[in-house]
Design an enzyme around this catalytic site. Structure first.
Site, PDB file in Angstrom:
ATOM      1  N   GLU A 122      37.127  38.884  72.235  1.00 42.17           N
ATOM      2  CA  GLU A 122      36.078  39.712  72.820  1.00 42.17           C
ATOM      3  C   GLU A 122      35.455  40.531  71.684  1.00 42.17           C
ATOM      4  O   GLU A 122      36.177  41.238  70.974  1.00 42.17           O
ATOM      5  CB  GLU A 122      36.671  40.647  73.881  1.00 42.17           C
ATOM      6  N   ARG A 179      52.780  38.390  72.268  1.00 36.45           N
ATOM      7  CA  ARG A 179      51.912  39.056  71.289  1.00 36.45           C
ATOM      8  C   ARG A 179      52.708  39.336  70.035  1.00 36.45           C
ATOM      9  O   ARG A 179      53.916  39.540  70.098  1.00 36.45           O
ATOM     10  CB  ARG A 179      51.474  40.435  71.800  1.00 36.45           C
ATOM     11  N   LYS A 226      42.683  47.028  69.548  1.00 36.12           N
ATOM     12  CA  LYS A 226      41.343  47.343  69.067  1.00 36.12           C
ATOM     13  C   LYS A 226      40.930  48.745  69.488  1.00 36.12           C
ATOM     14  O   LYS A 226      40.257  49.449  68.752  1.00 36.12           O
ATOM     15  CB  LYS A 226      40.337  46.343  69.636  1.00 36.12           C
TER      16      LYS A 226
HETATM   17  P1  ATP Z   1      43.098  44.128  71.738  1.00 34.79           P
HETATM   18  O1  ATP Z   1      43.985  44.861  72.655  1.00 34.79           O
HETATM   19  O2  ATP Z   1      43.406  44.382  70.329  1.00 34.79           O
HETATM   20  O3  ATP Z   1      41.645  44.298  72.031  1.00 34.79           O
HETATM   21  P2  ATP Z   1      42.841  41.668  73.090  1.00 34.79           P
HETATM   22  O4  ATP Z   1      43.879  40.707  73.530  1.00 34.79           O
HETATM   23  O5  ATP Z   1      42.171  42.413  74.160  1.00 34.79           O
HETATM   24  O6  ATP Z   1      43.464  42.586  71.981  1.00 34.79           O
HETATM   25  P3  ATP Z   1      40.883  39.687  72.485  1.00 34.79           P
HETATM   26  O7  ATP Z   1      39.681  39.818  71.648  1.00 34.79           O
HETATM   27  O8  ATP Z   1      40.718  39.474  73.927  1.00 34.79           O
HETATM   28  O9  ATP Z   1      41.732  40.989  72.211  1.00 34.79           O
HETATM   29  O10 ATP Z   1      41.869  38.599  71.871  1.00 34.79           O
HETATM   30  C1  ATP Z   1      41.474  37.329  71.458  1.00 34.79           C
HETATM   31  C2  ATP Z   1      42.690  36.459  71.405  1.00 34.79           C
HETATM   32  O11 ATP Z   1      43.648  37.001  70.507  1.00 34.79           O
HETATM   33  C3  ATP Z   1      43.350  36.362  72.759  1.00 34.79           C
HETATM   34  O12 ATP Z   1      43.673  35.015  73.005  1.00 34.79           O
HETATM   35  C4  ATP Z   1      44.571  37.214  72.620  1.00 34.79           C
HETATM   36  O13 ATP Z   1      45.592  36.741  73.424  1.00 34.79           O
HETATM   37  C5  ATP Z   1      44.893  37.094  71.128  1.00 34.79           C
HETATM   38  N1  ATP Z   1      45.595  38.279  70.651  1.00 34.79           N
HETATM   39  C6  ATP Z   1      45.177  39.554  70.684  1.00 34.79           C
HETATM   40  N2  ATP Z   1      46.114  40.395  70.205  1.00 34.79           N
HETATM   41  C7  ATP Z   1      47.168  39.621  69.853  1.00 34.79           C
HETATM   42  C8  ATP Z   1      48.458  39.887  69.290  1.00 34.79           C
HETATM   43  N3  ATP Z   1      48.855  41.130  69.000  1.00 34.79           N
HETATM   44  N4  ATP Z   1      49.271  38.836  69.052  1.00 34.79           N
HETATM   45  C9  ATP Z   1      48.875  37.586  69.328  1.00 34.79           C
HETATM   46  N5  ATP Z   1      47.689  37.262  69.865  1.00 34.79           N
HETATM   47  C10 ATP Z   1      46.834  38.265  70.119  1.00 34.79           C
HETATM   48 MG    MG Z   2      41.132  41.105  75.671  1.00 32.56          MG
END
Ligand code: ATP
Ligand code: MG
Length: 569
Positions: free
Chosen positions: A42, A268, A278
């Site tokens: 995202e 994760r 983020k």
């Molecule tokens: P954040 O909380 O940092 O915004 P998010 O999961 O909301 O993380 P996205 O941009 O939706 O962020 O993530 C893109 C991809 O990266 C998704 O498939 C998510 O599962 C993966 N991802 C995000 N954070 C992690 C993590 N700490 N370990 C492994 N994969 C991750």
């Molecule tokens: Mg997300």
């Protein structure tokens, strides 16, 4: 990490449960042997080390199986997303070493298609427009223990639903007035199945579709359909989406899409001493606690790049960590290990003095300069040698001299002899102090017979120190970076504290007037160097106003934190 797979000694990729699923699917011919992954960020911030894990996994598996991996931006929430985040993510994934060919997609590319599918679902009696307020919806949803109740609007006619949906799309209603919901089961034990929202009204400008849309699809409604449109076979996501899998499946059925991707969850990556959210990283940036998203202390990919961490080290770390099915914390020293191993292979060695102490070699002729051959990389013979200039006045590291050295200190002290790396033996004759009693200079003598570190009489010298010729030295600023947080779990703060209370006050120290061997004047931005005995440093992307490079410390040569934790100091 018990369930995780790690890299085997031979460097071959060990198996993990995702590889097992893909192997089984290839064996059964489920997707005709195709492997098609995607990475779906995202664009609401910068990518961090957790995303790197997901990127390496998705793109890595695709590469390994001769398959494909798409990059798809999950841009369904225009109120939080921005174009600059899209750009930074593209740059970061490329830098990590991955490529999506011509398969760069945006969920917003599918808005029209998704809308048509939603209309079809309304016609099939599988979706309806609800007009409860947000608070009422929460109330009707029930709890984990109690089933939800049907909304009074649940049985609207197809015609009325289609009319309202069309008007929602046309922008006739205020935000919050209506939503489109899937008609599943308000008594389902899994709350995600209690008529989840598919569209909400949002009068926001989207960075790609402008003001075309007044309704935006939810993540759940968008994700699986997008996977299907793109022919994705294995849709990897993190564990918090496990309870959404039945909904992912339900939507694929309801939308009657021919291609069926499979959602697979993995844990994760959580690193100690590190924040991987983020939202929290944005808070650090917005409150000015760090110097932007690419501050070298940030666990963002851009921060790590600026810090001098090579992409190969990040890839190596992600492979070593493996994939787990249960959440756990990974020791940050594992990442640091990968960084040191990679830089040890790559980084040329140079002589640099961070806290200079002036040394005058009294019996060395004034005005004379000679050059010594210095080894560029003992790990890589092909890296060759270079010349370093030597003269009467030098700088050595302040820490390499002690006026009253303790027993185990083998470096310089009054009357002591040490070896200057690549050059001569010197002996300290006199300590010069200023009025405040601070040591400002050492007067030394050298043994001309010891050129290149040999002595004809075979006498032993225990200490070898580094040095830089004063007249030739490049004077630079060096930034010493260290971990951003001083506790292993900053986000589990208690007693009214937040993660911000655990920022490491020592995470950045600026050293001015460092003395570096002259060849470094032309070191290119981003290049990595080992300052002998001190650590790995890289040239910052920004030079000073007069063009002099600034160096960032990537990492020390050894893990100094392990010692701190053991001794409690
Ligand atoms: P954040 O909380 O940092 O915004 P998010 O999961 O909301 O993380 P996205 O941009 O939706 O962020 O993530 C893109 C991809 O990266 C998704 O498939 C998510 O599962 C993966 N991802 C995000 N954070 C992690 C993590 N700490 N370990 C492994 N994969 C991750
Ligand atoms: Mg997300």
């Amino acid at each position: 990490m018990s369930e995780s797979a790690t890299k085997s000694e031979s460097g071959e990729k060990a198996s993990n449960f995702i590889r097992s699923i893909i192997d089984a699917d290839n064996h059964s011919g489920k997707h005709q042997g195709r492997v098609h992954m995607r990475f779906p960020p995202e664009p609401n911030g910068y990518l961090h080390i957790g995303h790197a894990k997901s990127i390496c996994l998705n793109f890595g598996l695709a590469r390994e199986y001769g398959g494909l991996c798409n990059l798809r931006f999950d841009d369904t929430n225009p109120s939080k997303e921005e174009l600059r985040y899209v750009d930074s993510m593209i740059e970061d994934i490329r830098w990590l070493g991955f490529d999506w060919g011509d398969r760069l997609f945006f969920a917003s590319d599918y808005f029209a298609r998704l809308y048509e599918l939603a209309r079809q679902m309304v016609e099939d009696g599988l979706a309806y427009v609800d007009s409860l307020s947000a608070a009422e919806m929460r109330d009707y949803r029930g709890t984990l223990k109690e089933p939800g109740r049907n909304s009074p609007h649940r049985d609207r006619s197809v015609a009325e639903n289609l009319d309202l949906l069309g008007r929602m799309k046309a922008g006739e209603f205020d935000e919050g007035a209506h939503v489109l919901r899937a008609k599943i089961d308000m008594a389902a034990p899994n709350i995600n199945m209690r008529d989840p929202v598919m569209y909400r009204i949002l009068h926001a400008e989207h960075h790609r579709t402008g003001n075309d849309w007044h309704i935006y699809p939810t993540y759940d409604w968008t994700h699986g359909q997008s996977d299907s449109f793109e022919g994705v076979t294995h849709s990897l996501c993190t564990l918090e989406f496990e309870d959404h899998r039945p909904l992912y499946e339900w939507f694929l059925d309801a939308a009657k899409l021919p291609h069926r991707p499979q959602q697979i969850e993995f844990a994760r990556l959580n690193l100690d001493y590190t924040i991987t959210s983020k939202r929290k990283l944005r808070q650090l940036v917005e409150e000015g606690l760090v110097d932007g998203w690419d501050d070298p202390r940030m666990p963002t990919i851009s921060g790590m790049r600026r810090r001098g961490i090579p992409p190969a080290a990040i890839r190596d770390f992600c492979e070593r960590v493996g994939v787990a099915k249960r959440d756990g914390k990974v020791d940050v020293s594992m990442l640091e290990f990968s960084i040191r191993s990679e830089l040890n292979k790559q980084a040329p060695r140079v002589l640099a003095v961070l806290k200079p102490l002036r040394v005058v070699i009294e019996n060395y002729p004034e005005g004379q300069t000679e050059e010594f051959d210095a080894v560029n990389n003992p790990e890589d013979a092909s890296a060759g040698t270079r010349k370093v200039p030597f003269s009467r006045v030098l700088y050595i590291e302040r820490d390499d001299f002690m006026e009253e050295p303790p027993r185990k200190f083998f470096r310089l002290g009054p009357g002591r002899e040490v070896r200057l790396k690549y050059a001569y033996y010197i002996t300290c004759k006199e300590v010069v102090k200023n009025e405040a009693g601070e040591i400002v200079e050492l007067r030394c003598s050298y043994d001309p017979e010891s050129r290149g570190g040999n002595t004809p009489d075979g006498r032993k010298v225990r200490g070898t120190i580094h040095w830089v010729s004063a007249e030739h030295a490049l004077t630079c600023d060096v930034k010493l970076y260290d971990r951003l947080f001083s506790v292993p779990r900053p986000e589990s703060a208690q007693d009214g504290k937040t993660f911000l209370d655990y920022l490491n006050p020592e995470s950045l120290k600026l050293l001015e007037g460092c003395k570096l061997e002259p060849g470094l004047a032309s070191a290119s931005p981003g290049s990595s160097w080992q300052f002998e005995r001190l650590g790995y440093f890289c040239v910052d992307a920004d030079a000073t106003d007069d063009g002099t490079p600034v160096f960032n410390r990537t990492i020390t040569l050894r893990d100094t934190w392990a010692k701190i934790q053991q001794t409690g100091k």
